[in-house]
Design a protein around this motif. Structure first.
Motif, PDB file in Angstrom:
ATOM      1  N   MET A  93       0.820  -1.120  -0.053  1.00  0.00           N
ATOM      2  CA  MET A  93      -0.075   0.100  -0.066  1.00  0.00           C
ATOM      3  C   MET A  93       0.832   1.093  -0.043  1.00  0.00           C
ATOM      4  SD  MET A  93      -3.261  -0.096   2.321  1.00  0.00           S
ATOM      5  CE  MET A  93      -3.845  -1.979   2.710  1.00  0.00           C
ATOM      6  N   GLN A  94       0.471   2.086  -0.697  1.00  0.00           N
ATOM      7  CA  GLN A  94       1.372   3.382  -0.964  1.00  0.00           C
ATOM      8  C   GLN A  94       0.746   4.508  -0.462  1.00  0.00           C
ATOM      9  OE1 GLN A  94       2.253   3.635  -5.134  1.00  0.00           O
ATOM     10  NE2 GLN A  94       3.321   1.884  -5.366  1.00  0.00           N
ATOM     11  N   CYS A  95      -0.626   4.331  -0.354  1.00  0.00           N
ATOM     12  CA  CYS A  95      -1.444   5.536   0.163  1.00  0.00           C
ATOM     13  C   CYS A  95      -1.332   5.470   1.785  1.00  0.00           C
ATOM     14  CB  CYS A  95      -2.792   5.352  -0.184  1.00  0.00           C
ATOM     15  SG  CYS A  95      -3.852   6.817   0.237  1.00  0.00           S
TER      16      CYS A  95
ATOM     17  N   ILE B  27      -3.704   3.448   4.592  1.00  0.00           N
ATOM     18  CA  ILE B  27      -2.943   2.619   5.541  1.00  0.00           C
ATOM     19  C   ILE B  27      -3.723   3.234   7.146  1.00  0.00           C
ATOM     20  CG2 ILE B  27      -1.031   2.251   6.869  1.00  0.00           C
ATOM     21  CD1 ILE B  27       0.427   2.495   4.373  1.00  0.00           C
ATOM     22  N   ARG B  28      -3.802   4.682   7.302  1.00  0.00           N
ATOM     23  CA  ARG B  28      -4.229   4.957   8.554  1.00  0.00           C
ATOM     24  C   ARG B  28      -5.520   4.725   8.838  1.00  0.00           C
ATOM     25  NH1 ARG B  28      -6.960   9.355   9.432  1.00  0.00           N
ATOM     26  NH2 ARG B  28      -6.555  10.356   7.423  1.00  0.00           N
ATOM     27  N   LEU B  29      -6.417   5.011   7.757  1.00  0.00           N
ATOM     28  CA  LEU B  29      -7.878   4.510   7.752  1.00  0.00           C
ATOM     29  C   LEU B  29      -8.217   3.148   7.963  1.00  0.00           C
ATOM     30  CD1 LEU B  29      -9.371   6.702   4.817  1.00  0.00           C
ATOM     31  CD2 LEU B  29      -9.781   7.015   7.064  1.00  0.00           C
TER      32      LEU B  29
ATOM     33  N   HIS C 173     -12.863   4.650  -0.529  1.00  0.00           N
ATOM     34  CA  HIS C 173     -11.568   5.394  -0.709  1.00  0.00           C
ATOM     35  C   HIS C 173     -10.864   5.378  -1.864  1.00  0.00           C
ATOM     36  CE1 HIS C 173      -7.993   7.168   0.909  1.00  0.00           C
ATOM     37  NE2 HIS C 173      -7.386   6.440   0.243  1.00  0.00           N
ATOM     38  N   ILE C 174     -10.506   3.846  -2.186  1.00  0.00           N
ATOM     39  CA  ILE C 174      -9.699   3.435  -3.350  1.00  0.00           C
ATOM     40  C   ILE C 174     -10.309   4.293  -4.614  1.00  0.00           C
ATOM     41  CG2 ILE C 174      -8.984   1.624  -4.595  1.00  0.00           C
ATOM     42  CD1 ILE C 174      -8.864  -0.008  -2.130  1.00  0.00           C
ATOM     43  N   LYS C 175     -11.944   4.159  -4.756  1.00  0.00           N
ATOM     44  CA  LYS C 175     -12.098   4.528  -6.037  1.00  0.00           C
ATOM     45  C   LYS C 175     -12.032   6.074  -6.048  1.00  0.00           C
ATOM     46  CE  LYS C 175     -15.719   1.034  -6.363  1.00  0.00           C
ATOM     47  NZ  LYS C 175     -17.133   0.714  -6.346  1.00  0.00           N
ATOM     48  N   ASN C 176     -11.774   6.853  -5.112  1.00  0.00           N
ATOM     49  CA  ASN C 176     -11.831   8.221  -5.062  1.00  0.00           C
ATOM     50  C   ASN C 176     -10.337   8.809  -4.903  1.00  0.00           C
ATOM     51  OD1 ASN C 176     -14.539   8.771  -5.535  1.00  0.00           O
ATOM     52  ND2 ASN C 176     -15.047   8.012  -3.302  1.00  0.00           N
ATOM     53  N   CYS C 177      -9.350   8.068  -4.676  1.00  0.00           N
ATOM     54  CA  CYS C 177      -8.020   8.304  -4.430  1.00  0.00           C
ATOM     55  C   CYS C 177      -7.073   8.172  -5.626  1.00  0.00           C
ATOM     56  CB  CYS C 177      -7.420   7.730  -3.177  1.00  0.00           C
ATOM     57  SG  CYS C 177      -5.719   7.895  -2.570  1.00  0.00           S
ATOM     58  N   ASP C 178      -6.500   9.139  -5.965  1.00  0.00           N
ATOM     59  CA  ASP C 178      -5.442   9.017  -7.019  1.00  0.00           C
ATOM     60  C   ASP C 178      -4.094   8.144  -6.887  1.00  0.00           C
ATOM     61  OD1 ASP C 178      -7.030  10.702  -8.885  1.00  0.00           O
ATOM     62  OD2 ASP C 178      -5.953  12.669  -8.069  1.00  0.00           O
ATOM     63  N   VAL C 179      -3.729   8.256  -5.622  1.00  0.00           N
ATOM     64  CA  VAL C 179      -2.651   7.322  -5.235  1.00  0.00           C
ATOM     65  C   VAL C 179      -2.841   5.936  -5.150  1.00  0.00           C
ATOM     66  CG1 VAL C 179      -0.994   6.904  -3.170  1.00  0.00           C
ATOM     67  CG2 VAL C 179      -1.659   9.228  -3.822  1.00  0.00           C
ATOM     68  N   CYS C 180      -4.237   5.594  -4.696  1.00  0.00           N
ATOM     69  CA  CYS C 180      -4.582   3.990  -4.646  1.00  0.00           C
ATOM     70  C   CYS C 180      -4.768   3.600  -5.980  1.00  0.00           C
ATOM     71  CB  CYS C 180      -5.703   4.210  -3.663  1.00  0.00           C
ATOM     72  SG  CYS C 180      -5.546   4.152  -1.911  1.00  0.00           S
TER      73      CYS C 180
END
Length: 109
Positions: free
Chosen positions: A1-3, A7-9, A34-41
């Protein structure tokens, strides 16, 4: 996991799951959202594999979609014909009991 945020969530959500204040499936829904809305993920090539591992760890066997379960662990299907035969046998037994009672009533008169 890079985001780092994911990780915190995930750590926070997992604590809720352990305390039984959140359902494991709900935790995974939040992660997917979160993954759908996060560019890093979305750019993380290993995230899908890591999420599968988390899903297997967190979700109880009964909540994993049937298509994803291993064939060894799958329970055998019960044939609908077997249930119908059992129901018919029970109905016949009930009919027999009613018939016996009807004869008893007639004899008392």
């Amino acid at each position: 996991m890079q985001c780092n945020q994911l990780i915190r969530l995930m750590k926070d959500w997992y604590l809720h799951v352990k305390e039984e204040t959140m359902a494991p499936a709900r935790m995974l829904q939040f992660a997917d959202k979160h993954i759908k809305n996060c560019d890093v993920c979305q750019q993380d090539p290993e995230l899908a594999e890591e999420m599968d591992k988390i899903r297997e760890f967190v979700l109880p066997e009964s909540k994993i979609p049937k298509s994803e379960r291993e064939e060894e662990d799958a329970t055998p299907d019960i044939s609908p014909d077997d249930d119908d035969e059992r129901d018919d046998d029970e109905d016949e037994d009930e009919d027999d009991e009613e018939t016996d009672d009807d004869f008893d009533d007639d004899e008392e008169d």
